[in-house]
Design a protein around this motif. Structure first.
Motif, PDB file in Angstrom:
ATOM      1  N   GLU A   1    -114.945  29.829  72.719  1.00 48.74           N
ATOM      2  CA  GLU A   1    -115.386  30.857  71.776  1.00 48.74           C
ATOM      3  C   GLU A   1    -116.833  30.580  71.407  1.00 48.74           C
ATOM      4  O   GLU A   1    -117.201  29.440  71.126  1.00 48.74           O
ATOM      5  CB  GLU A   1    -114.513  30.857  70.512  1.00 48.74           C
TER       6      GLU A   1
ATOM      7  N   ASN B   1    -117.400  37.229  69.078  1.00 48.12           N
ATOM      8  CA  ASN B   1    -116.927  37.948  67.895  1.00 48.12           C
ATOM      9  C   ASN B   1    -117.810  39.160  67.673  1.00 48.12           C
ATOM     10  O   ASN B   1    -119.033  39.037  67.694  1.00 48.12           O
ATOM     11  CB  ASN B   1    -117.024  37.043  66.664  1.00 48.12           C
TER      12      ASN B   1
ATOM     13  N   GLU C   1    -113.483  39.475  70.459  1.00 45.37           N
ATOM     14  CA  GLU C   1    -112.549  39.285  69.347  1.00 45.37           C
ATOM     15  C   GLU C   1    -112.899  40.226  68.206  1.00 45.37           C
ATOM     16  O   GLU C   1    -114.053  40.300  67.791  1.00 45.37           O
ATOM     17  CB  GLU C   1    -112.602  37.831  68.851  1.00 45.37           C
TER      18      GLU C   1
ATOM     19  N   ASP D   1    -108.299  38.923  66.280  1.00 40.28           N
ATOM     20  CA  ASP D   1    -108.640  37.654  65.632  1.00 40.28           C
ATOM     21  C   ASP D   1    -107.944  37.532  64.267  1.00 40.28           C
ATOM     22  O   ASP D   1    -107.562  38.533  63.682  1.00 40.28           O
ATOM     23  CB  ASP D   1    -110.166  37.620  65.425  1.00 40.28           C
TER      24      ASP D   1
ATOM     25  N   LYS E   1    -105.005  35.887  68.147  1.00 36.23           N
ATOM     26  CA  LYS E   1    -105.317  34.542  67.692  1.00 36.23           C
ATOM     27  C   LYS E   1    -104.645  34.330  66.354  1.00 36.23           C
ATOM     28  O   LYS E   1    -104.910  35.064  65.396  1.00 36.23           O
ATOM     29  CB  LYS E   1    -106.839  34.375  67.573  1.00 36.23           C
TER      30      LYS E   1
HETATM   31 CA    CA Z   1    -113.161  34.520  66.307  1.00 40.70          CA
END
Ligand code: CA
Ligand code: C2E
Ligand code: CA
Ligand code: CA
Length: 279
Positions: free
Chosen positions: A58, A117, A149, A179, A200
């Motif tokens: 990530e 993100n 995400e 997320d 997630k």
């Molecule tokens: Ca994230």
């Protein structure tokens, strides 16, 4: 009474400090957007729980300010979001993630991805999804190298548009992940409405998983539901071997957390995870 007054002025001073800090960050952020080299991408590995191998990372942004030092995203992303500065910063991040993927292509495991993100303004104000697809194209990268995400709070702002934009990403082959799963309030509806590639599980559910039977039940249920719906699951914030062991018994696919590694600079990440070519 005197005490009350004291508390109040203490509160005032604290408010003032916070406002000053915010406006300092905002001023510096405006300055930094023209010097994007102050921003850095840090990478945290995502580990396949069965094989123990790294399957991706990530991308987590950091801001290395010449005077203030290393600033974490929780301190500036919301300001960047409210001022619109997230747009140039986000564009920079996408481009440099792509560049790293290109630079590292010879050493990347075949399934390796980097997850980024994206925030509400990036999705709605500028069609970042289009931009992502263009960028992959420009760098000649396979779309499955990138994951995106998003959080529920982003989806809620305009579900119809979000669905349309995110579908364009999925159609292009970019995986879209939900997320912080479990921390919002309409997760189940969203799971039906959007076809996420994975979820997630938020660190909130993992933190006390060794002792808290509710968290054990909830995370177990989330994993089996996601698996039944054909989605992968990343458990976030794994810090101990016992947390990992529990998640493995529940067939969680992927783990991320300090137990494996804190986020690393791109150089450190490459040295540690990409030098000997793992399949
Ligand atoms: Ca994230
Ligand atoms: P997130 O997307 O939920 O990212 C996970 C956060 O948890 C990261 O914090 C990560 O360093 C931290 N973390 C990972 N493993 C552990 C662990 O085992 N224990 C603990 N205590 N923490 C762990 P970070 O890097 O400070 O990022 C905070 C948030 O800032 C992210 O939360 C994400 O929402 C946002 N963010 C980061 N980079 C970007 C970006 O490029 N764009 C946007 N829009 N937001 C970003
Ligand atoms: Ca998260
Ligand atoms: Ca979080």
């Amino acid at each position: 009474k005197a005490k009350g007054k004291g508390t109040f002025s203490h509160f005032n001073a604290e408010m003032n400090n916070r406002l000053e800090h915010r406006s300092l960050i905002e001023t510096e952020l405006r300055r930094a957007q023209t010097a994007l080299e102050q921003f850095e991408i840090w990478l945290q590995p995502q580990i396949d729980l069965k094989s123990g191998r790294v399957v991706g990372a990530e991308a987590l942004i950091r801001w290395r300010h010449p005077k203030l030092g290393l600033i974490h995203p929780d301190e500036f992303i919301y300001i960047a979001e409210s001022t619109g500065l997230i747009i140039p910063i986000g564009d920079w991040l996408i481009e440099s993630v792509c560049r790293h993927l290109v630079d590292w292509s010879a050493d990347l495991p075949s399934q390796f991805h980097i997850a980024i993100n994206i925030s509400a303004k990036q999705l709605y104000r500028q069609n970042t999804c289009e931009k992502i697809v263009e960028m992959l194209d420009k760098h000649n990268l396979a779309a499955n190298r990138l994951h995106v995400e998003v959080t529920e709070s982003l989806l809620i702002k305009n579900e119809r548009k979000a669905q349309q934009y995110l579908k364009s990403l999925s159609d292009a082959g970019v995986q879209v992940w939900l997320d912080d799963f479990g921390t919002g309030y309409s997760s189940l509806k969203y799971l039906r409405q959007f076809s996420f590639d994975g979820v997630k599980i938020d660190r909130d559910f993992i933190r006390d998983i060794d002792t808290d039977t509710y968290d054990q039940a909830l995370s177990g249920a989330i994993i089996s539901m996601a698996n039944d719906l054909g989605m992968s699951v990343v458990a976030e914030g794994i810090e101990t071997a016992t947390q990992e062991a529990f998640l493995k018994t529940k067939s969680c696919n992927i783990g991320q957390g300090y137990y494996y590694s804190k986020p690393l600079t791109t150089d450190a990440f490459r040295d540690r995870y990409l030098t000997e070519n793992t399949i």
